[in-house]
Write a protein that holds these residues in place. Structure first.
Motif, short mmCIF file in Angstrom:
data_model
loop_
_atom_site.label_atom_id
_atom_site.label_comp_id
_atom_site.label_asym_id
_atom_site.label_seq_id
_atom_site.Cartn_x
_atom_site.Cartn_y
_atom_site.Cartn_z
N LEU A 40 32.76 -2.31 40.07
CA LEU A 40 31.86 -3.28 40.67
C LEU A 40 31.07 -4.02 39.60
O LEU A 40 30.99 -5.26 39.60
CB LEU A 40 30.91 -2.58 41.65
CG LEU A 40 29.72 -3.39 42.17
CD1 LEU A 40 30.20 -4.62 42.94
CD2 LEU A 40 28.82 -2.53 43.06
N GLY A 41 30.49 -3.28 38.66
CA GLY A 41 29.65 -3.91 37.64
C GLY A 41 30.44 -4.81 36.70
O GLY A 41 30.03 -5.94 36.43
N LEU A 42 31.56 -4.32 36.20
CA LEU A 42 32.36 -5.11 35.27
C LEU A 42 32.88 -6.39 35.91
O LEU A 42 32.78 -7.48 35.34
CB LEU A 42 33.55 -4.27 34.76
CG LEU A 42 33.24 -3.15 33.76
CD1 LEU A 42 34.52 -2.39 33.45
CD2 LEU A 42 32.65 -3.72 32.48
N THR A 43 33.46 -6.24 37.10
CA THR A 43 34.05 -7.41 37.76
C THR A 43 32.99 -8.41 38.17
O THR A 43 33.17 -9.63 38.00
CB THR A 43 34.86 -6.97 38.98
OG1 THR A 43 35.77 -5.92 38.61
CG2 THR A 43 35.66 -8.14 39.54
N ALA A 44 31.87 -7.94 38.70
CA ALA A 44 30.79 -8.84 39.09
C ALA A 44 30.24 -9.58 37.87
O ALA A 44 29.96 -10.79 37.93
CB ALA A 44 29.67 -8.07 39.79
N TYR A 45 30.11 -8.87 36.76
CA TYR A 45 29.61 -9.51 35.54
C TYR A 45 30.55 -10.62 35.06
O TYR A 45 30.11 -11.73 34.75
CB TYR A 45 29.45 -8.46 34.44
CG TYR A 45 29.05 -9.02 33.10
CD1 TYR A 45 27.80 -9.58 32.91
CD2 TYR A 45 29.94 -9.00 32.02
CE1 TYR A 45 27.42 -10.10 31.68
CE2 TYR A 45 29.57 -9.51 30.78
CZ TYR A 45 28.32 -10.06 30.62
OH TYR A 45 27.96 -10.59 29.41
N PHE A 100 37.06 -4.94 27.64
CA PHE A 100 37.07 -4.92 29.10
C PHE A 100 38.38 -4.34 29.63
O PHE A 100 38.39 -3.64 30.65
CB PHE A 100 36.85 -6.32 29.65
CG PHE A 100 35.43 -6.77 29.56
CD1 PHE A 100 34.45 -6.26 30.40
CD2 PHE A 100 35.03 -7.71 28.61
CE1 PHE A 100 33.14 -6.66 30.32
CE2 PHE A 100 33.72 -8.13 28.52
CZ PHE A 100 32.77 -7.61 29.37
N ILE A 101 39.49 -4.62 28.95
CA ILE A 101 40.78 -4.07 29.39
C ILE A 101 40.75 -2.55 29.31
O ILE A 101 41.24 -1.85 30.21
CB ILE A 101 41.92 -4.64 28.52
CG1 ILE A 101 42.12 -6.13 28.83
CG2 ILE A 101 43.22 -3.88 28.76
CD1 ILE A 101 43.10 -6.82 27.91
N SER A 102 40.16 -2.01 28.25
CA SER A 102 40.05 -0.55 28.11
C SER A 102 39.21 0.06 29.22
O SER A 102 39.56 1.11 29.79
CB SER A 102 39.45 -0.20 26.74
OG SER A 102 40.23 -0.72 25.70
N LEU A 103 38.11 -0.59 29.55
CA LEU A 103 37.25 -0.07 30.62
C LEU A 103 37.95 -0.13 31.98
O LEU A 103 37.82 0.79 32.79
CB LEU A 103 35.95 -0.86 30.66
CG LEU A 103 35.02 -0.68 29.44
CD1 LEU A 103 33.83 -1.63 29.51
CD2 LEU A 103 34.54 0.76 29.36
N TYR A 104 38.70 -1.20 32.22
CA TYR A 104 39.44 -1.29 33.48
C TYR A 104 40.53 -0.22 33.56
O TYR A 104 40.83 0.30 34.65
CB TYR A 104 40.06 -2.68 33.65
CG TYR A 104 39.11 -3.67 34.27
CD1 TYR A 104 38.67 -3.52 35.58
CD2 TYR A 104 38.64 -4.77 33.54
CE1 TYR A 104 37.79 -4.43 36.14
CE2 TYR A 104 37.77 -5.68 34.10
CZ TYR A 104 37.33 -5.50 35.40
OH TYR A 104 36.47 -6.39 35.97
N ALA A 105 41.15 0.13 32.42
CA ALA A 105 42.15 1.21 32.41
C ALA A 105 41.48 2.54 32.78
O ALA A 105 42.06 3.35 33.54
CB ALA A 105 42.80 1.29 31.03
N LEU A 106 40.28 2.77 32.28
CA LEU A 106 39.53 3.98 32.64
C LEU A 106 39.21 4.01 34.12
O LEU A 106 39.30 5.06 34.78
CB LEU A 106 38.25 4.04 31.80
CG LEU A 106 37.38 5.28 31.97
CD1 LEU A 106 38.12 6.52 31.47
CD2 LEU A 106 36.06 5.11 31.22
N VAL A 107 38.84 2.85 34.67
CA VAL A 107 38.55 2.76 36.11
C VAL A 107 39.79 3.10 36.93
O VAL A 107 39.72 3.82 37.94
CB VAL A 107 38.04 1.34 36.46
CG1 VAL A 107 38.02 1.14 37.97
CG2 VAL A 107 36.65 1.13 35.89
N ALA A 108 40.95 2.59 36.51
CA ALA A 108 42.19 2.83 37.26
C ALA A 108 42.54 4.32 37.31
O ALA A 108 43.07 4.81 38.31
CB ALA A 108 43.32 2.03 36.62
#
Length: 537
Positions: A334-339, A313-321
């Motif tokens: 939206l999807g990651l955080t809501a999940y 999840f940390i890697s995906l959030y880095a990609l989002v940033a």
């Protein structure tokens, strides 16, 4: 005649011949946005009919089971099981800790003039379908690609089976319906009426399910996805919802039921649960009502694997940033955080098997399941369908095959649950150290006529002996074992069981007569005489 005035023409600079202006870029962006909005078509009545019929057909075998509130489940799944009247559900102490709407629904279903198990499962299934429809409405309100596909995958998802089938988990179904209903009115936000309905639903949801307390944050993420900005005026309508969530959160959420766990144990359990939930959501191949918690995968010994889901999840959030200005990145955020927000409720709980053992349960991730499903399906659908016309054709073909495979898994799972003896047999195989599942299997076979292809005579003997080794006080099973030994001609084993029964209990005349006849057969006349003296006239 005067010559006409010739206006000089502006010649663009050499370096700007092919470079569009900022105004041109803005106009092109607006044009594309409007074009996308115009081409987005919400699902019609045919889509809703397909979703309803396929879901009912996939889960329909559970109506054959005739099981509701299993007598073998030693765990109280709902306070309803110890309530006498429906008014008990609306006592302030119960409202603070439980969902009064769900508790009241259990009393209402008893008034419906149909068989209780079928009525119970029908209500749960209709609530599940309602949640799937509301998921579709929310995805359409956000104008997400493959909205219908995502809703259909959630509706048919086999990981939702435990919540629908096993009694006591309706609170998850009602909670998810309320969360999606609140999100729908919050996303649409068409007028004051919508906002008033939003507040009312939020208040009910806050009382009904702890995960609903994150609704203001979920709506904030939806607003950011739609607008792509953090201007305060776009979020100020969420302030009353935050205040209400804070109030009801303090009022309803007391001390954690698992407060005795140290941090390391809590982290290990949560990490293993998160891995389990992801596996069940994305690859639901091995299916059961309850899953053994692998405590041997200790908390410190497997620290690296415990951190694995969090690092993902940390890697995906880095990609989002990095790509936060892109709409797909905001959708991923939206999807990651809501999940994760909706899954926090399940990660804080401890699942429990019917005998009280620690277990992993699908119902604890039910409210988060549609989010991870929509995230994966909408991202995949957006990527494939935006390639070209061939991409859309490939998506339709691929999704049809995937949906067919999913229906096959769900129907097969539901069919296995429809046969109660088969269900207990599967659980006894999965929980080999549990005496309760073995007893439930043997008792179910006995009540159905004593004939089953699941166990032969030797397997039945082994299973009863295993139960008696753990629970020697079960006289009714010892009587059954003694009679089986007697029929099989194993007189020595039968004698041992009869002697134990005669010593530890006061059997009926029929069993006393059986024991006396066995003693006579073995030449134990004095013992036979003593047994016959115990027979009442």
């Amino acid at each position: 005649m005067a010559e006409a005035e010739v206006k000089p023409q502006r010649v663009p600079a050499k370096g700007n011949l092919n470079k569009p202006s900022a105004e041109t870029n803005d106009a092109e962006l607006i044009r594309r946005t409007r074009s996308k909005a115009q081409t987005f078509k919400p699902a019609g009545w045919v889509a809703y009919t397909v979703l309803f019929l396929l879901t009912v057909a996939s889960y329909s075998p559970i109506f054959l089971s005739g099981l509701a509130w299993s007598e073998y489940d030693q765990i109280e799944r709902s306070p309803y099981q110890s309530m006498e009247v429906w008014t008990d559900a609306w006592v302030p102490e119960i409202i603070r800790a439980e969902d009064p709407i769900t508790l009241s629904s259990y009393f209402i279903e008893q008034r419906i003039p149909f068989a209780l198990p079928a009525t119970h499962h029908a209500i749960n299934l209709l609530l599940h379908i309602t949640a799937a429809i509301l998921l579709l409405k929310n995805l359409e309100a956000l104008k997400l690609t493959a909205a219908f596909s995502a809703a259909l995958v959630f509706a048919l998802h086999p990981a939702a089976m435990q919540t629908i089938f096993w009694s006591g988990y309706r609170v998850e179904l009602i909670g998810l319906v309320l969360i999606f209903a609140a999100l729908y009115f919050g996303i649409k936000n068409r007028n004051t009426k919508d906002y008033f309905i939003l507040i009312v639903i939020c208040v009910i949801a806050y009382i009904s399910h702890p995960a609903a307390l994150f609704l203001p944050l979920l709506l904030g993420l939806c607003i950011f996805y739609q607008n792509g900005s953090f201007r305060f005026k776009e979020y100020n309508r969420l302030l009353p919802l935050f205040c209400l969530a804070l109030f009801f959160g303090v009022w309803t959420q007391g001390a954690s039921a698992n407060a005795e766990l140290v941090w390391g144990e809590r982290f290990g359990i949560s990490a293993q649960s998160l891995l389990f939930y992801l596996k069940q959501a994305l690859f639901p191949i091995e299916l059961a009502l309850f899953y053994p918690f692998e405590q041997t995968k200790g908390f410190s010994v497997r620290a690296q694997s415990n951190f694995l889901p969090f690092s993902l999840f940390i890697s995906l959030y880095a990609l989002v940033a990095i790509y936060i200005r892109k709409s797909w990145a905001r959708g991923l955020l939206l999807g990651l955080t809501a999940y994760l927000l909706l899954l926090l409720y399940g990660l804080r709980q401890l699942g429990t098997f019917i005998d009280g053992s620690l277990a992993l349960e699908d119902h604890l991730q039910y409210v988060a399941l549609p989010i991870i499903t929509a995230l994966v399906i909408c991202l995949a659908g957006g990527i494939v369908q935006n390639i070209n016309v061939i991409g859309k054709m490939l998506w339709q073909l691929g999704f049809t095959l995937f949906a067919g495979f999913q229906i096959l898994i769900t129907v097969s799972y539901a069919y296995n649950l429809s046969d109660r003896a088969q269900m207990w047999y599967n659980l006894s195989e999965q929980w080999p150290n549990s005496a309760l599942t073995k007893y439930a299997l043997i008792d179910t076979i006995e009540k159905s006529g004593g004939v089953s292809d699941l166990l032969n005579r030797n397997e039945t003997i082994e299973m009863i002996e295993a139960i008696l080794n753990q629970q020697p006080g079960r006289i009714e099973l010892r009587e059954k074992l003694a009679r089986i030994y007697r029929k099989e001609g194993q007189n020595t084993n039968a004698l041992r069981q009869y002697r134990r029964i005669l010593r530890d209990s006061e059997p009926d005349d029929e069993l006393l007569l059986e024991a006396a006849e066995l003693y006579d057969r073995l030449g134990l006349s004095w013992d036979a005489k003593n047994v016959r003296e115990r027979i009442t006239q």
